[in-house]
Design a protein around this motif. Sequence first.
Motif, mmCIF file in Angstrom:
data_model
loop_
_atom_site.group_PDB
_atom_site.id
_atom_site.type_symbol
_atom_site.label_atom_id
_atom_site.label_comp_id
_atom_site.label_asym_id
_atom_site.label_seq_id
_atom_site.Cartn_x
_atom_site.Cartn_y
_atom_site.Cartn_z
ATOM 1 N N ARG A 50 0.830 -1.214 0.000
ATOM 2 C CA ARG A 50 0.000 0.000 0.000
ATOM 3 C C ARG A 50 0.860 1.258 0.000
ATOM 4 O O ARG A 50 0.621 2.202 -0.772
ATOM 5 C CB ARG A 50 -0.938 0.010 1.207
ATOM 6 C CG ARG A 50 -2.113 -0.952 1.115
ATOM 7 C CD ARG A 50 -3.155 -0.625 2.163
ATOM 8 N NE ARG A 50 -2.629 -0.681 3.515
ATOM 9 C CZ ARG A 50 -2.625 -1.762 4.276
ATOM 10 N NH1 ARG A 50 -3.095 -2.907 3.794
ATOM 11 N NH2 ARG A 50 -2.146 -1.729 5.500
ATOM 12 N N VAL A 51 1.843 1.286 0.876
ATOM 13 C CA VAL A 51 2.690 2.473 0.997
ATOM 14 C C VAL A 51 3.487 2.710 -0.278
ATOM 15 O O VAL A 51 3.578 3.841 -0.777
ATOM 16 C CB VAL A 51 3.630 2.319 2.218
ATOM 17 C CG1 VAL A 51 4.697 3.402 2.215
ATOM 18 C CG2 VAL A 51 2.837 2.369 3.512
ATOM 19 N N ASP A 66 1.215 3.878 -3.209
ATOM 20 C CA ASP A 66 0.862 5.284 -3.063
ATOM 21 C C ASP A 66 2.035 6.174 -3.472
ATOM 22 O O ASP A 66 1.850 7.205 -4.135
ATOM 23 C CB ASP A 66 0.460 5.575 -1.624
ATOM 24 C CG ASP A 66 0.089 7.023 -1.405
ATOM 25 O OD1 ASP A 66 -0.931 7.467 -1.973
ATOM 26 O OD2 ASP A 66 0.825 7.730 -0.691
ATOM 27 N N ALA A 67 3.236 5.763 -3.106
ATOM 28 C CA ALA A 67 4.416 6.548 -3.472
ATOM 29 C C ALA A 67 4.634 6.558 -4.980
ATOM 30 O O ALA A 67 5.007 7.579 -5.562
ATOM 31 C CB ALA A 67 5.647 5.999 -2.767
ATOM 32 N N ALA A 87 2.326 6.284 -7.198
ATOM 33 C CA ALA A 87 1.263 7.067 -7.836
ATOM 34 C C ALA A 87 1.555 8.563 -7.784
ATOM 35 O O ALA A 87 1.000 9.328 -8.577
ATOM 36 C CB ALA A 87 -0.070 6.769 -7.161
ATOM 37 N N HIS A 88 2.404 8.975 -6.856
ATOM 38 C CA HIS A 88 2.781 10.392 -6.727
ATOM 39 C C HIS A 88 4.310 10.475 -6.657
ATOM 40 O O HIS A 88 4.894 10.788 -5.621
ATOM 41 C CB HIS A 88 2.156 11.014 -5.470
ATOM 42 C CG HIS A 88 0.679 10.852 -5.401
ATOM 43 N ND1 HIS A 88 0.081 9.740 -4.843
ATOM 44 C CD2 HIS A 88 -0.334 11.648 -5.845
ATOM 45 C CE1 HIS A 88 -1.239 9.873 -4.928
ATOM 46 N NE2 HIS A 88 -1.512 11.010 -5.534
ATOM 47 N N GLN A 125 -2.709 -0.709 -8.121
ATOM 48 C CA GLN A 125 -2.789 -0.743 -6.663
ATOM 49 C C GLN A 125 -1.607 -1.479 -6.051
ATOM 50 O O GLN A 125 -1.459 -1.518 -4.829
ATOM 51 C CB GLN A 125 -4.100 -1.405 -6.206
ATOM 52 C CG GLN A 125 -4.130 -2.916 -6.276
ATOM 53 C CD GLN A 125 -4.456 -3.458 -7.667
ATOM 54 O OE1 GLN A 125 -4.471 -2.707 -8.639
ATOM 55 N NE2 GLN A 125 -4.730 -4.744 -7.753
#
Length: 369
Positions: A17-18, A21-22, A24-25, A351
């Motif tokens: 997850r972490v 997210d990283a 994705a940005h 994801q």
Amino acid sequence: MRRLRLAGRVSTAQVDRVLADASAHPQPSGSVLLDLSSATAFDVVALQQLLSVCAARRDAGLDTRIRLPVDAAARHVLRQWQFPLAAGSAARVPFRDLVMDEDRAYFGEQAPSGATVPGSASPRSSVLAYLTAQRRFGLRPYRIDGAAARLRILEDEVACWGGFALTRLLRSMLLGPAPEVIRVLVQELVSGPLLQRWYGKAAITGAQLELPGEGPGAGTLTLAIWDDSESLISELRKRDLAAELPRTEEFTVAAQGWSPGEEPGRGTWQAWPDSEDPEVLLAGLMRSTPRDRSAGGGAEGSDGMYALYNCAVDVFGGSLCIASRRTRLTISAAPAADRARYRVEVAAGPQLPDQHGNLLAVRIPVRDG
């Protein structure tokens, strides 16, 4: 500096997850801080995921820093598991240069007082604490510079899993014969799917034993390996995936984050050169059968994967997990009501983070006695 915060028990799901997210940005040129300050416990495979991130960023010329746990017991686990050595090996810099300046005060500290393994009054916990102190569990990094180095890795891993205390502990806890751990699981993880390929430069093995009642589940023995070679999916794409699958087993397939073109796992289903990554990895798994050997004796298909999942699932009642690129595949026993023998869960998509190299993990249950 971008902070990637991991807290509590650091698991593979939390790391995915972490990191997703990283990704994705992204901040391509910035430093990243792997913040373990709030971590209290670890899944050894999750640590291998983090170390693969260090290796990937090192290859890209990017800076990565690590913040150590505030919890003294968690820091002690990292030391016992040789995390500093493995992290330095993955990043190719001294561990002292990886951690934040304020964390260097922890270097050379004494082990925390009291039990380091929950419930250590029990004989099994005491044996586990002893074996952990003897480096039987945790992380072991290796440099790969030729056939001789690969042979040494296999010899070291087999030797690590020998010994009276560890053998006796496993015999009392496993659902299958303990000698199969060395004969099949350890040897196939090290010499089969990954390290038989000649272009990887580094590998990190991982092992963890969570006694019943001490982890998130009923008790689990985990054996895993990460290497930095080309992804298994890329390797499989070079082969004739459209050829008839020489499989003898049937599989129930559960897809997450992707949609197979037709129902895989049964009948005449096959992957094609332009198939999606999950289908390619799934086809490679299905190609691996007891007869999956070339004329010269080498493994074909997914590099002899059959021995691994057959032993993990059929002998010990566990599972085999494969992480390659943005695909995660887990094979376990199918439900009793299903006519297939194996259930394969295949997740893919944005994801999930991009797995640098390949990560394989066998997880098998352990019992109270």
